[in-house]
Design a protein around this motif. Structure first.
Motif, PDB file in Angstrom:
ATOM      1  N   UNK A  71      60.809  48.071  63.590  1.00  0.00           N
ATOM      2  CA  UNK A  71      60.540  48.147  62.124  1.00  0.00           C
ATOM      3  C   UNK A  71      60.718  49.556  61.064  1.00  0.00           C
ATOM      4  N   UNK A  72      61.288  49.500  60.442  1.00  0.00           N
ATOM      5  CA  UNK A  72      61.162  50.845  59.605  1.00  0.00           C
ATOM      6  C   UNK A  72      61.365  50.469  58.114  1.00  0.00           C
ATOM      7  N   UNK A  73      60.346  50.774  57.681  1.00  0.00           N
ATOM      8  CA  UNK A  73      60.103  50.459  56.279  1.00  0.00           C
ATOM      9  C   UNK A  73      59.983  48.709  56.257  1.00  0.00           C
ATOM     10  N   UNK A  74      60.792  48.286  55.293  1.00  0.00           N
ATOM     11  CA  UNK A  74      60.954  46.838  55.088  1.00  0.00           C
ATOM     12  C   UNK A  74      62.293  46.186  55.990  1.00  0.00           C
ATOM     13  N   UNK A  75      62.708  46.972  57.121  1.00  0.00           N
ATOM     14  CA  UNK A  75      63.927  46.549  57.668  1.00  0.00           C
ATOM     15  C   UNK A  75      63.747  46.668  59.045  1.00  0.00           C
ATOM     16  N   UNK A  76      64.271  45.750  59.671  1.00  0.00           N
ATOM     17  CA  UNK A  76      64.445  45.673  61.063  1.00  0.00           C
ATOM     18  C   UNK A  76      65.775  46.273  61.672  1.00  0.00           C
TER      19      UNK A  76
END
Length: 82
Positions: free
Chosen positions: A32-37
């Motif tokens: 998970x990076x910020x709101x992204x996978x």
């Protein structure tokens, strides 16, 4: 792909050659990076497991979450070896 390999190998043993087994692994575990996978498995890593899947008796290998055309290219390279 490693977890899918373990499961697919057991499935092949259970059904033998009478039933085709298909495996479609993710490109690794998502991070998970910020709101992204983000999926971190490289094409080379995918190639290693595609070869192992085919060698174990899996008849078709595809890709699921995080796979890119390069990952599928690795699968195609592995398929040509068998």
């Amino acid at each position: 792909p490693a977890e899918i390999y373990d499961v697919a190998e057991e499935m092949v043993k259970a059904v033998g050659s009478s039933t085709p087994v298909v495996a479609c692994p993710n490109a690794g575990h998502p991070k998970r990076v910020g709101h992204r996978n983000i999926y971190l498995a490289t094409e080379e890593y995918f190639l290693v497991y595609a070869k192992r899947l085919f060698k174990s008796g899996v008849r078709m290998v595809g890709g699921c979450c995080g796979t890119k055309p390069e990952h599928i290219g690795s699968v195609a390279s592995a398929a040509r070896m068998f």
